[in-house]
Design an enzyme around this catalytic site. Sequence first.
Site, PDB file in Angstrom:
ATOM      1  N   ARG A  96       6.672 -11.409  33.570  1.00 39.65           N
ATOM      2  CA  ARG A  96       7.145 -11.105  32.357  1.00 39.65           C
ATOM      3  C   ARG A  96       5.890 -11.027  31.243  1.00 39.65           C
ATOM      4  O   ARG A  96       4.933 -11.916  31.656  1.00 39.65           O
ATOM      5  CB  ARG A  96       7.911 -12.275  31.793  1.00 39.65           C
ATOM      6  CG  ARG A  96       9.498 -12.225  32.180  1.00 39.65           C
ATOM      7  CD  ARG A  96      10.144 -13.217  31.566  1.00 39.65           C
ATOM      8  NE  ARG A  96      11.576 -13.438  32.225  1.00 39.65           N
ATOM      9  CZ  ARG A  96      12.794 -12.610  32.098  1.00 39.65           C
ATOM     10  NH1 ARG A  96      12.604 -11.573  31.140  1.00 39.65           N
ATOM     11  NH2 ARG A  96      13.699 -12.829  32.987  1.00 39.65           N
ATOM     12  N   ASP A  97       6.076 -10.228  30.302  1.00 35.94           N
ATOM     13  CA  ASP A  97       4.786  -9.940  29.479  1.00 35.94           C
ATOM     14  C   ASP A  97       4.613 -11.437  28.571  1.00 35.94           C
ATOM     15  O   ASP A  97       5.804 -11.635  28.093  1.00 35.94           O
ATOM     16  CB  ASP A  97       4.930  -8.738  28.534  1.00 35.94           C
ATOM     17  CG  ASP A  97       3.570  -8.465  27.955  1.00 35.94           C
ATOM     18  OD1 ASP A  97       3.009  -7.563  28.186  1.00 35.94           O
ATOM     19  OD2 ASP A  97       3.185  -9.348  27.051  1.00 35.94           O
ATOM     20  N   ILE A  98       3.547 -11.932  28.501  1.00 33.52           N
ATOM     21  CA  ILE A  98       3.435 -12.940  27.489  1.00 33.52           C
ATOM     22  C   ILE A  98       3.822 -12.877  26.019  1.00 33.52           C
ATOM     23  O   ILE A  98       4.112 -13.817  25.334  1.00 33.52           O
ATOM     24  CB  ILE A  98       2.123 -13.871  27.473  1.00 33.52           C
ATOM     25  CG1 ILE A  98       2.176 -15.307  27.438  1.00 33.52           C
ATOM     26  CG2 ILE A  98       0.875 -13.070  26.866  1.00 33.52           C
ATOM     27  CD1 ILE A  98       0.736 -15.910  28.013  1.00 33.52           C
ATOM     28  N   VAL A 132      -6.374  -5.092  29.221  1.00 32.81           N
ATOM     29  CA  VAL A 132      -6.658  -5.866  30.464  1.00 32.81           C
ATOM     30  C   VAL A 132      -6.790  -4.622  31.439  1.00 32.81           C
ATOM     31  O   VAL A 132      -6.016  -3.778  31.662  1.00 32.81           O
ATOM     32  CB  VAL A 132      -5.250  -6.634  30.975  1.00 32.81           C
ATOM     33  CG1 VAL A 132      -5.591  -7.425  32.136  1.00 32.81           C
ATOM     34  CG2 VAL A 132      -5.006  -7.697  29.898  1.00 32.81           C
ATOM     35  N   HIS A 144      -1.312  -1.659  34.959  1.00 34.60           N
ATOM     36  CA  HIS A 144      -0.222  -2.489  34.902  1.00 34.60           C
ATOM     37  C   HIS A 144       0.796  -1.514  34.278  1.00 34.60           C
ATOM     38  O   HIS A 144       0.379  -0.907  33.105  1.00 34.60           O
ATOM     39  CB  HIS A 144      -0.406  -3.701  33.890  1.00 34.60           C
ATOM     40  CG  HIS A 144      -1.010  -3.657  32.682  1.00 34.60           C
ATOM     41  ND1 HIS A 144      -2.432  -3.747  32.821  1.00 34.60           N
ATOM     42  CD2 HIS A 144      -0.627  -3.700  31.411  1.00 34.60           C
ATOM     43  CE1 HIS A 144      -2.760  -3.480  31.496  1.00 34.60           C
ATOM     44  NE2 HIS A 144      -1.586  -3.354  30.733  1.00 34.60           N
ATOM     45  N   HIS A 179       3.882  -1.425  31.759  1.00 32.07           N
ATOM     46  CA  HIS A 179       4.568  -2.080  30.962  1.00 32.07           C
ATOM     47  C   HIS A 179       6.138  -1.315  31.509  1.00 32.07           C
ATOM     48  O   HIS A 179       6.459  -0.350  31.491  1.00 32.07           O
ATOM     49  CB  HIS A 179       4.342  -1.419  29.627  1.00 32.07           C
ATOM     50  CG  HIS A 179       2.990  -2.198  29.052  1.00 32.07           C
ATOM     51  ND1 HIS A 179       3.052  -3.415  28.483  1.00 32.07           N
ATOM     52  CD2 HIS A 179       1.849  -1.934  29.153  1.00 32.07           C
ATOM     53  CE1 HIS A 179       1.849  -3.573  28.153  1.00 32.07           C
ATOM     54  NE2 HIS A 179       0.960  -2.697  28.565  1.00 32.07           N
TER      55      HIS A 179
END
Length: 119
Positions: A29-31, A96, A100, A102
């Site tokens: 999960r994205d923070i 980052v 990745h 999303h």
Amino acid sequence: MSETIFNKIIDKSIPADILYEDDDVLAFRDINPQAPLHFLVIPKKQIATINDITPDDYTIVGKLSGIAALIVAEHGEADKGFRTVMNCNEYGGQTVYHIHLHVLAGKPLGWPPYQERLK
Ligand code: AMP
């Protein structure tokens, strides 16, 4: 290539809410979630940006989408729909430098995702 915070998530030296893991892919999960369901799918191999993908990486990069759909389906959001985004470099909003995907789901998502007029 300098390591990123995602390497620390891969080696478990910092915690993450992991949704899926196998030998070459991790999803967590994205923070800072931007939708009710917002997670990232990453290759364990560090590839800094989309610009750094080589033909050897095509299989793993494709797998990111497959795993994304699997996880969305597990959360019951596949039929309603969702969005995947991979940002690249400064103009793409990448922060980052370990690619990745999303994955955003759980609410209607606006499109286009920007308000500026094309120049
Ligand atoms: P991007 O701006 O496309 O590079 O996206 C980086 C994403 O990583 C952002 O949505 C951040 O909220 C997310 N992020 C940064 N650190 C962490 C972390 N430790 N755990 C989970 N997500 C993170």
